[in-house]
Design an enzyme around this catalytic site. Sequence first.
Site, PDB file in Angstrom:
ATOM      1  N   HIS A  43       3.904  -2.547  -4.652  1.00 19.64           N
ATOM      2  CA  HIS A  43       2.573  -2.008  -4.930  1.00 19.64           C
ATOM      3  C   HIS A  43       2.741  -0.940  -5.995  1.00 19.64           C
ATOM      4  O   HIS A  43       3.696  -0.157  -5.938  1.00 19.64           O
ATOM      5  CB  HIS A  43       1.960  -1.343  -3.693  1.00 19.64           C
ATOM      6  CG  HIS A  43       1.884  -2.225  -2.495  1.00 19.64           C
ATOM      7  ND1 HIS A  43       0.970  -3.247  -2.366  1.00 19.64           N
ATOM      8  CD2 HIS A  43       2.613  -2.244  -1.348  1.00 19.64           C
ATOM      9  CE1 HIS A  43       1.130  -3.837  -1.192  1.00 19.64           C
ATOM     10  NE2 HIS A  43       2.134  -3.258  -0.560  1.00 19.64           N
ATOM     11  N   TYR A  93      12.949   3.529  -2.607  1.00 18.67           N
ATOM     12  CA  TYR A  93      12.370   2.835  -3.760  1.00 18.67           C
ATOM     13  C   TYR A  93      10.880   3.131  -3.893  1.00 18.67           C
ATOM     14  O   TYR A  93      10.033   2.260  -3.747  1.00 18.67           O
ATOM     15  CB  TYR A  93      12.634   1.332  -3.657  1.00 18.67           C
ATOM     16  CG  TYR A  93      14.088   1.019  -3.404  1.00 18.67           C
ATOM     17  CD1 TYR A  93      15.072   1.479  -4.278  1.00 18.67           C
ATOM     18  CD2 TYR A  93      14.493   0.297  -2.296  1.00 18.67           C
ATOM     19  CE1 TYR A  93      16.416   1.214  -4.048  1.00 18.67           C
ATOM     20  CE2 TYR A  93      15.831   0.012  -2.067  1.00 18.67           C
ATOM     21  CZ  TYR A  93      16.784   0.483  -2.949  1.00 18.67           C
ATOM     22  OH  TYR A  93      18.117   0.222  -2.720  1.00 18.67           O
TER      23      TYR A  93
END
Length: 170
Positions: free
Chosen positions: A61, A141
């Site tokens: 996303h 991440y």
Amino acid sequence: MRYRRAFVPGGSFFFTLVTAGRKPILQSEQTIATLREAFRRVRSKRPFTIDAIVILPDPLHCIWTLPPGDSDFSTRWRLVKTWFAKHCDDSPCPETGREVWQHRFWEHSLRDDTDVIRHVEYIHYNPVKHGYVTTPCHWPYSSFHRFVRDGLYPADWGASGMDSEGIGRE
């Protein structure tokens, strides 16, 4: 099927991309490095800003802002996905063959500051939502760490939960 894309020159957009068959290929440091290089390569030729991002094992996303007068996020995604697929060697991506990504992606044109904030929070809270970690600071991440470093979030942000009703796309 006909898809309607929101073309807003210079706009900011929330995106969800998913791996082919939801295979969890986005989890090794080598694979993440390859994906980061794909972004760098594309941004060097077709600039955009990555305002927020989270990379999970099978979706990612992010929020991008395009340059003024430019609304072509589709070409940028095609280039990122293609570069990554060509450079994703057999060790991190063996079970997918060369099909790495689902063919399309989901996008949402961000309307105002409140919409941006809610989607940034959704992005940063997503690893907790899916049970990968107990707080956003534990997911490596994510742009969450940049937000903490820049003083936009305290390090313990998200530890007490978040309402993500009506935001994003899995």
